[in-house]
Design an enzyme around this catalytic site. Structure first.
Site, PDB file in Angstrom:
ATOM      1  N   GLY A 103      -5.131  14.504 -16.050  1.00  0.00           N
ATOM      2  CA  GLY A 103      -4.514  13.405 -16.919  1.00  0.00           C
ATOM      3  C   GLY A 103      -2.887  13.435 -16.834  1.00  0.00           C
ATOM      4  CB  SER A 121      -3.648  12.147  -7.452  1.00  0.00           C
ATOM      5  OG  SER A 121      -3.180  10.831  -7.213  1.00  0.00           O
ATOM      6  CB  SER A 122      -6.495  15.615 -11.334  1.00  0.00           C
ATOM      7  OG  SER A 122      -6.645  14.523 -12.542  1.00  0.00           O
ATOM      8  CD  GLU A 133      -9.486   7.662  -8.411  1.00  0.00           C
ATOM      9  OE1 GLU A 133      -9.242   7.970  -7.228  1.00  0.00           O
ATOM     10  OE2 GLU A 133      -8.804   7.711  -9.298  1.00  0.00           O
ATOM     11  CG  ASP A 158      -3.455   8.048  -6.146  1.00  0.00           C
ATOM     12  OD1 ASP A 158      -2.377   7.984  -6.017  1.00  0.00           O
ATOM     13  OD2 ASP A 158      -4.262   7.742  -7.353  1.00  0.00           O
TER      14      ASP A 158
HETATM   15  C1  GLA Z   1      -2.446   5.244  -9.560  1.00  0.00           C
HETATM   16  C2  GLA Z   1      -3.265   4.186  -8.561  1.00  0.00           C
HETATM   17  C3  GLA Z   1      -2.589   4.105  -6.966  1.00  0.00           C
HETATM   18  C4  GLA Z   1      -1.293   3.389  -7.396  1.00  0.00           C
HETATM   19  C5  GLA Z   1      -0.435   4.187  -8.515  1.00  0.00           C
HETATM   20  C6  GLA Z   1       0.723   3.450  -8.795  1.00  0.00           C
HETATM   21  O1  GLA Z   1      -1.953   6.336  -9.055  1.00  0.00           O
HETATM   22  O2  GLA Z   1      -4.395   5.209  -8.344  1.00  0.00           O
HETATM   23  O3  GLA Z   1      -3.356   3.528  -6.253  1.00  0.00           O
HETATM   24  O4  GLA Z   1      -1.524   2.133  -7.573  1.00  0.00           O
HETATM   25  O5  GLA Z   1      -0.964   4.433  -9.740  1.00  0.00           O
HETATM   26  O6  GLA Z   1       1.788   3.467  -7.621  1.00  0.00           O
END
Ligand code: GLA
Length: 364
Positions: free
Chosen positions: A106, A110-111, A144, A156
């Site tokens: 959270g 990008s966990s 995801e 990510d």
């Molecule tokens: C999240 C999404 C990404 C990207 C970012 C904003 O991390 O997973 O794909 O859109 O937001 O840059």
């Protein structure tokens, strides 16, 4: 014999909310990661445990388990990965999985993509599926979407799969290419949690995406990547995307040329645009950016989707500890109970973890 795969989290130094409009981003994988260890099956399906969260997740190996019904919620990624693999024609064998992560959940680091990527590299390797890194990124994205319903882009997953230690990546989300650019040794990257956690589910992420898709359609372009600043002058959402793409390219040029003095102002302009035009910042994110700048960072901005989570700061590497200590103290002073702030290094890409080689047997 159990086998283990790893995938890193990421920070995005600049270029947010551009990936789903075929744009540019400049992320780096970090030295925090998710690991998935796969052992022989103890039942007929895929059984998963987390080293951090109690509970057992049981998922049918044929991809028929509906992710939305899985508890605890992290298990939806396991169901999503099995379903995504099955839909792509990759057979998933029954197995027991253990998941462990050092990416704070959270936090906008990008966990969840680290978990999705670790799962798909594990499942596809075990099935001997011949997927390249772009195919793996798409499979993790599908995982995801199935797990959360959020229509996220490829930033990510591409970062986790193309990372090069010591480098940031210039991602072109149209050609799906990643150019590694060395992070100058004089620079450090720090992350400060805003104090409010972030979730994309139920956030305005999908709404923003729809808004800019409509803007592209109105202009008659395939994506805002193709629009000019003049064309979007009166539309704040589209204006952010077009200007952010230009900032990413300027940031990459400055990095390649060693003009490090240009980097901080570009990050601050990006934050202002995400706050004012794209409206994805929060008072806590703005506060974290202000504190970083007040205590000696070269630049700072929210990183990832926004709506909470972390900000990223660029610092002179030998000042990093000092900046972090001062920002942590300042956050405690304004009432944050457990301020989270740490340095990150550009990490390695998703891969199987080579088993530790045992000590050589004594000679003779
Ligand atoms: C999240 C999404 C990404 C990207 C970012 C904003 O991390 O997973 O794909 O859109 O937001 O840059």
């Amino acid at each position: 014999m159990p086998r283990t795969w790893r995938a890193p989290g990421r920070v995005n130094l600049i270029g947010d909310h551009t990936d789903y409009q075929d744009g540019y981003c400049l992320p780096m994988a970090i030295d925090r990661e998710c690991r998935v260890t796969v052992a022989a099956p103890s039942g007929p399906g895929v059984r998963a445990r987390s080293a951090q969260i109690p509970g057992i997740v049981d998922v049918a190996a044929d991809g028929t388990t509906e992710p939305a019904g899985v508890e605890p919620p992290w298990g939806r990624f396991v169901a999503g990965a099995v379903a995504a693999c099955t839909a792509a024609g990759i057979r998933v064998a029954p197995s027991d999985l253990t998941v462990t992560s050092t990416v704070p959940a959270g936090s906008g680091l990008s966990s969840s993509a680290a978990l999705a990527v670790a799962l798909v590299v594990a499942l596809t390797d075990l099935a001997d599926a011949p997927l390249d890194r772009i195919g793996l990124a798409r499979l993790a994205q599908d995982t995801e979407v199935r797990a959360t319903g959020v229509p996220a882009g490829l930033l990510d997953q591409m970062t986790a799969l193309h990372a090069v230690p010591g480098h940031v990546l210039l991602l072109d989300c149209r050609s799906l290419t990643a150019e590694p650019i060395p992070l100058p040794r004089s620079l450090g990257v720090v992350v400060v949690h805003s104090g409010r956690s972030r979730t994309l589910v139920g956030s305005a992420y999908a709404e923003r995406r729809t808004e800019v898709e409509a803007a592209a359609a109105r202009l008659g372009v395939a994506a805002l990547r193709d629009a000019t600043e003049d064309q979007v002058r009166d539309d704040p959402r589209a204006r952010h995307v077009v200007a952010e793409n230009a900032r990413v390219l300027a940031f990459a040029d400055a990095l390649r040329a060693g003009h490090t003095g240009e980097l901080g102002p570009l990050m601050l302009a990006s934050h202002a645009s995400l706050r004012d035009d794209y409206a994805v910042s929060t008072p806590e994110l703005d506060r974290a950016v202000a504190l970083l700048m007040e205590h000696g960072a070269l630049g700072a901005r929210l990183t990832g989707a926004g709506f909470g989570g972390c900000v990223v700061g660029l610092v002179q590497r030998n000042h990093g500890d000092d900046v972090l200590a001062k920002v942590t103290r300042a956050l405690a002073t304004v009432g944050e109970v457990d301020p989270l702030a740490f340095a990150v290094r550009p990490g390695a890409p998703a891969a199987e973890v080579t088993p530790e080689v045992g000590a050589a047997p004594p000679a003779g």
